[in-house]
Design a protein around this motif. Sequence first.
Motif, PDB file in Angstrom:
ATOM      1  N   ALA A   1       0.837  -1.203   0.000  1.00 26.19           N
ATOM      2  CA  ALA A   1       0.000   0.000   0.000  1.00 26.19           C
ATOM      3  C   ALA A   1       0.865   1.243   0.000  1.00 26.19           C
ATOM      4  O   ALA A   1       1.884   1.297   0.701  1.00 26.19           O
ATOM      5  CB  ALA A   1      -0.915   0.006   1.219  1.00 26.19           C
ATOM      6  N   PRO A   2       0.500   2.260  -0.770  1.00 25.38           N
ATOM      7  CA  PRO A   2       1.261   3.508  -0.731  1.00 25.38           C
ATOM      8  C   PRO A   2       1.139   4.172   0.641  1.00 25.38           C
ATOM      9  O   PRO A   2       0.184   3.909   1.388  1.00 25.38           O
ATOM     10  CB  PRO A   2       0.606   4.356  -1.826  1.00 25.38           C
ATOM     11  CG  PRO A   2      -0.756   3.785  -1.995  1.00 25.38           C
ATOM     12  CD  PRO A   2      -0.647   2.313  -1.690  1.00 25.38           C
ATOM     13  N   PRO A   3       2.087   5.010   0.998  1.00 28.77           N
ATOM     14  CA  PRO A   3       2.119   5.554   2.365  1.00 28.77           C
ATOM     15  C   PRO A   3       0.896   6.373   2.738  1.00 28.77           C
ATOM     16  O   PRO A   3       0.514   6.401   3.910  1.00 28.77           O
ATOM     17  CB  PRO A   3       3.397   6.401   2.374  1.00 28.77           C
ATOM     18  CG  PRO A   3       3.759   6.611   0.940  1.00 28.77           C
ATOM     19  CD  PRO A   3       3.247   5.435   0.198  1.00 28.77           C
TER      20      PRO A   3
ATOM     21  N   GLY B   1       9.771   7.875  12.380  1.00 24.07           N
ATOM     22  CA  GLY B   1       8.827   6.933  12.948  1.00 24.07           C
ATOM     23  C   GLY B   1       8.469   5.825  11.983  1.00 24.07           C
ATOM     24  O   GLY B   1       9.198   5.523  11.037  1.00 24.07           O
ATOM     25  N   SER B   2       7.323   5.217  12.224  1.00 27.38           N
ATOM     26  CA  SER B   2       6.895   4.086  11.412  1.00 27.38           C
ATOM     27  C   SER B   2       6.661   4.485   9.962  1.00 27.38           C
ATOM     28  O   SER B   2       6.801   3.649   9.062  1.00 27.38           O
ATOM     29  CB  SER B   2       5.615   3.482  12.007  1.00 27.38           C
ATOM     30  OG  SER B   2       4.630   4.475  12.207  1.00 27.38           O
ATOM     31  N   GLY B   3       6.324   5.754   9.730  1.00 32.31           N
ATOM     32  CA  GLY B   3       6.148   6.204   8.356  1.00 32.31           C
ATOM     33  C   GLY B   3       7.430   6.111   7.548  1.00 32.31           C
ATOM     34  O   GLY B   3       7.418   5.751   6.364  1.00 32.31           O
ATOM     35  N   GLU B   4       8.547   6.430   8.185  1.00 29.67           N
ATOM     36  CA  GLU B   4       9.836   6.336   7.506  1.00 29.67           C
ATOM     37  C   GLU B   4      10.131   4.892   7.121  1.00 29.67           C
ATOM     38  O   GLU B   4      10.602   4.612   6.016  1.00 29.67           O
ATOM     39  CB  GLU B   4      10.942   6.885   8.391  1.00 29.67           C
ATOM     40  CG  GLU B   4      12.315   6.864   7.731  1.00 29.67           C
ATOM     41  CD  GLU B   4      13.406   7.384   8.646  1.00 29.67           C
ATOM     42  OE1 GLU B   4      14.346   8.016   8.148  1.00 29.67           O
ATOM     43  OE2 GLU B   4      13.312   7.143   9.870  1.00 29.67           O
ATOM     44  N   ASP B   5       9.848   3.954   8.028  1.00 30.86           N
ATOM     45  CA  ASP B   5      10.065   2.548   7.727  1.00 30.86           C
ATOM     46  C   ASP B   5       9.209   2.108   6.544  1.00 30.86           C
ATOM     47  O   ASP B   5       9.667   1.358   5.673  1.00 30.86           O
ATOM     48  CB  ASP B   5       9.733   1.690   8.949  1.00 30.86           C
ATOM     49  CG  ASP B   5      10.686   1.925  10.111  1.00 30.86           C
ATOM     50  OD1 ASP B   5      11.818   2.388   9.863  1.00 30.86           O
ATOM     51  OD2 ASP B   5      10.289   1.660  11.255  1.00 30.86           O
TER      52      ASP B   5
ATOM     53  N   GLY C   1       9.635   1.916  -1.161  1.00 33.28           N
ATOM     54  CA  GLY C   1      10.669   2.176  -2.150  1.00 33.28           C
ATOM     55  C   GLY C   1      11.225   0.902  -2.751  1.00 33.28           C
ATOM     56  O   GLY C   1      11.452   0.822  -3.965  1.00 33.28           O
ATOM     57  N   VAL C   2      11.443  -0.107  -1.915  1.00 35.12           N
ATOM     58  CA  VAL C   2      11.926  -1.390  -2.423  1.00 35.12           C
ATOM     59  C   VAL C   2      10.889  -2.000  -3.366  1.00 35.12           C
ATOM     60  O   VAL C   2      11.230  -2.545  -4.434  1.00 35.12           O
ATOM     61  CB  VAL C   2      12.241  -2.345  -1.257  1.00 35.12           C
ATOM     62  CG1 VAL C   2      12.592  -3.740  -1.769  1.00 35.12           C
ATOM     63  CG2 VAL C   2      13.383  -1.788  -0.416  1.00 35.12           C
ATOM     64  N   PHE C   3       9.629  -1.901  -2.995  1.00 38.12           N
ATOM     65  CA  PHE C   3       8.559  -2.413  -3.856  1.00 38.12           C
ATOM     66  C   PHE C   3       8.553  -1.697  -5.206  1.00 38.12           C
ATOM     67  O   PHE C   3       8.453  -2.327  -6.267  1.00 38.12           O
ATOM     68  CB  PHE C   3       7.210  -2.238  -3.155  1.00 38.12           C
ATOM     69  CG  PHE C   3       6.023  -2.477  -4.044  1.00 38.12           C
ATOM     70  CD1 PHE C   3       5.638  -3.772  -4.375  1.00 38.12           C
ATOM     71  CD2 PHE C   3       5.292  -1.409  -4.564  1.00 38.12           C
ATOM     72  CE1 PHE C   3       4.538  -3.990  -5.203  1.00 38.12           C
ATOM     73  CE2 PHE C   3       4.205  -1.616  -5.389  1.00 38.12           C
ATOM     74  CZ  PHE C   3       3.820  -2.917  -5.706  1.00 38.12           C
TER      75      PHE C   3
ATOM     76  N   GLY D   1      11.469   6.859  -2.426  1.00 35.43           N
ATOM     77  CA  GLY D   1      10.642   7.625  -1.502  1.00 35.43           C
ATOM     78  C   GLY D   1      11.371   8.157  -0.298  1.00 35.43           C
ATOM     79  O   GLY D   1      10.749   8.716   0.585  1.00 35.43           O
ATOM     80  N   GLU D   2      12.715   8.014  -0.235  1.00 36.87           N
ATOM     81  CA  GLU D   2      13.406   8.380   0.998  1.00 36.87           C
ATOM     82  C   GLU D   2      13.351   9.861   1.291  1.00 36.87           C
ATOM     83  O   GLU D   2      13.565  10.278   2.407  1.00 36.87           O
ATOM     84  CB  GLU D   2      14.865   7.921   0.936  1.00 36.87           C
ATOM     85  CG  GLU D   2      15.691   8.631  -0.137  1.00 36.87           C
ATOM     86  CD  GLU D   2      17.116   8.084  -0.203  1.00 36.87           C
ATOM     87  OE1 GLU D   2      17.394   7.110   0.517  1.00 36.87           O
ATOM     88  OE2 GLU D   2      17.916   8.632  -0.966  1.00 36.87           O
TER      89      GLU D   2
END
Length: 273
Positions: free
Chosen positions: A6-8, A25-29, A35-37, A78-79
């Motif tokens: 799912a997109p962020p 936070g969890s959003g960064e993870d 990004g890998v996807f 997305g980083e």
Amino acid sequence: MHGDIAPPWERFPDYERYTLGWRMGSGEDWLGLWGVFLEQLAPDRETRIAYLRRHPPAPISWAGAVHKVLHPTGRADGEDEGEEGDEDEDEGDEDDPIAAASRRSALLDEGLIASDVSFTIWLGQQDGVCWPWESYETPEEAARYNTREFWFWSRQVAALRRGDGWTPPAVPEGWGACASALASGDAGPIEPRDGLLSLARLLCAGYVKAPWQLGLELTDFADSFEDDMGYVDAFRLWGMSAFDDAHQLRRYLEATRVPPGWEAWIAEHFPVD
């Protein structure tokens, strides 16, 4: 990587564009996982359009990220999409607002981004009503530390209140000042010096009044994020959490008939595209 990530904006609709959750936070993870996807997703436009259409439209503040999904350049991880949502535009266009506006317009026409979409995404994820006092002992705490989700909850409950048979639950003692607003949809008289409690009562009533509707002035703004902030400062906190795009903000300002003297203050504190 198999499956569909799912997109962020769908995974964390309750993260506003200013939150540290996108950086620390969890959003960064999740951005890293996303990004890998994307790196493994076929680069052709048809595949990527199909991916985006399997998910809700993105908030307008994520237009740059959606553009990068459609136009991968070898670094679609997305980083850099962090707390500002998506403002890391394509190289050469960072200082070109006309190009960014053109992209947003095209994505709006395609239905890949939309105004005020995070609330709809959040609402679709709810299983009933999660009452704020289940997590916060006082309304002031909820208003200060969970402003955006409190606002989403406010909108959810306002819709329920308009239906037949609305019966609110009993509120705990620490939330007693909000009981009447929750039951009736009327916040009653607001005390401007008690900014967080006033904001909480208005959220329980289902509508946040603007400072100018309460007869307050720009001189009442103290630029404070402390517990004792006045109402103008609490309104600033809410606006930073509530408005995701200029369309949404403009609708609110038109509905509340913002005086010209407040427009520069609004532009400074609620910088949305």
